[in-house]
Design an enzyme around this catalytic site. Structure first.
Site, PDB file in Angstrom:
ATOM      1  N   ASP A  77       0.793  -1.222   0.000  1.00  0.00           N
ATOM      2  CA  ASP A  77       0.000   0.000   0.000  1.00  0.00           C
ATOM      3  C   ASP A  77       0.833   1.284   0.000  1.00  0.00           C
ATOM      4  OD1 ASP A  77       0.968  -0.365   2.570  1.00  0.00           O
ATOM      5  OD2 ASP A  77      -0.798   0.530   3.517  1.00  0.00           O
ATOM      6  N   GLU A  78       2.114   1.190  -0.308  1.00  0.00           N
ATOM      7  CA  GLU A  78       2.957   2.387  -0.230  1.00  0.00           C
ATOM      8  C   GLU A  78       4.143   2.256  -1.175  1.00  0.00           C
ATOM      9  OE1 GLU A  78       4.766   5.185   3.338  1.00  0.00           O
ATOM     10  OE2 GLU A  78       4.438   3.054   3.704  1.00  0.00           O
TER      11      GLU A  78
END
Length: 346
Positions: free
Chosen positions: A94-95
């Site tokens: 997610d990053e």
């Protein structure tokens, strides 16, 4: 991404929207893998034992993780990134860091690129993302957290030094709670205090990390965005506010660390054969113990079993334990089904 796992669950289950949600195990020894923003208002956060989370928020709804769904959403997001630049350094599902200095669409403004990416993510996945824009990785990371959720923040070269000097050291990426507390004891409370220390002082008190702290206090970070970075290991560690003296206490403290490592492995669909336990004592002396199997570790339970087997022979300990860590290495990107077949053949 904003509360990624929990947000995916709220997206897919409308009855969870607006309610405090924890992704993870609700059992007594379970751990929160992710918490919705509604749950965070009660103090619930990732790596927190489930019993503690439920005590803080009795209305908390526990949802079992669905890593295949999270990975599919992550691939959608990565595809959007790739429309703008090939220089993408993923940190997790997610990053990621993106270098858009020379971007594929010839857009002059990094802020405009970030706005387009966030809009595309929302349209494709119905999820929100927060973006940080700056001239190096350290400041971009700080900026990405500054206006969460669903936010965007820019730290310009002119803003950089002042932004850092006013920030509490506990907000610095790379400075955890234990290091922050230690800095506070030394009279270092914010970036300005940190910048007042010379290199020798910081290295004396924080070892190799001292040089990193010295430069980030000045808003300097020369690390490039590396699209070709190959992960050789997956690890997590925790420094405790109170030293651990018993096997039961150390075993319990190891659980969220194991959970964090396995959560990453599940999400990234990778496995490893070598488990390494790291133990740092109160006097900062350190030992490691490793075990390598003939096949990759195939489950959370197996990782827990091996980690505890490495921990047990160290007791009774000569002095209190201030830090524990678990690392999985000798990685491969094979599915769990492939691993199971390999183990059966062996």
């Amino acid at each position: 991404m904003d509360a990624f796992y929990a947000s995916v669950e709220q997206r897919d289950h409308p009855e969870l929207r607006g309610r405090p949600v924890a992704v993870g195990g609700s059992r007594e020894r379970g751990v929160v893998a992710a918490a919705s923003y509604e749950a965070r208002k009660f103090g619930v956060h990732s790596a927190m034992p489930s019993v503690t989370a439920r005590r803080k928020c009795p209305e908390l709804v526990f949802v079992p993780p669905r890593f295949d769904v999270y990975k599919a959403a992550s691939l959608q997001i990565r595809t959007i990134f790739a429309e703008h630049t090939a220089l993408i350094e993923p940190l997790s599902l997610d990053e990621a860091y993106l270098d858009v200095t020379e971007n594929l669409q010839g857009i002059a403004s990094a802020t405009e690129i970030a706005q387009r990416i966030r809009a595309s993510i929302k349209a494709a996945t119905a999820l929100t993302a927060s973006a940080g824009i700056s001239y190096n990785k350290f400041l971009a990371k700080l900026a990405s957290d500054h206006r969460k959720p669903d936010g965007l923040f820019v730290i310009t070269p002119r803003m950089g030094p002042a932004f850092v000097e006013a920030l509490p050291v506990g907000k610095f990426h790379g400075i955890g709670p234990a290091t922050s507390a230690r800095m506070n004891q030394l009279g270092i409370h914010n970036g300005l205090d940190l910048r007042a220390q010379d290199m020798a002082f910081l290295q004396r008190h924080f070892g190799k990390a001292g040089a990193y702290y010295y430069w980030i206090a000045r808003g300097v970070d020369e690390r490039p965005v590396r699209a070709d970075r190959i992960r050789k290991s997956v690890g997590a560690e925790n420094t405790f506010a109170t030293d651990l003296a018993t096997l039961d206490a150390a075993g319990a403290a190891l659980q969220p660390i194991i959970e964090k490592v396995w959560r990453y492995c599940e999400g990234a669909d990778i496995r490893g054969r070598t488990v390494t336990l790291k133990v740092k004592y109160a006097d900062f002396s350190q030992v490691t113990r490793s075990r390598t199997g003939i096949a990759p570790v195939s489950s959370h339970g197996e990782l827990e079993q091996v980690s505890l087997a490495l921990l047990e022979p160290l007791f009774p300990v000569p002095r209190g334990i201030r830090l524990l860590g678990v690392t999985l290495s000798a990685l491969n990107e094979s599915s769990a089904e492939t691993d199971a077949q390999f183990r059966l053949l062996v």
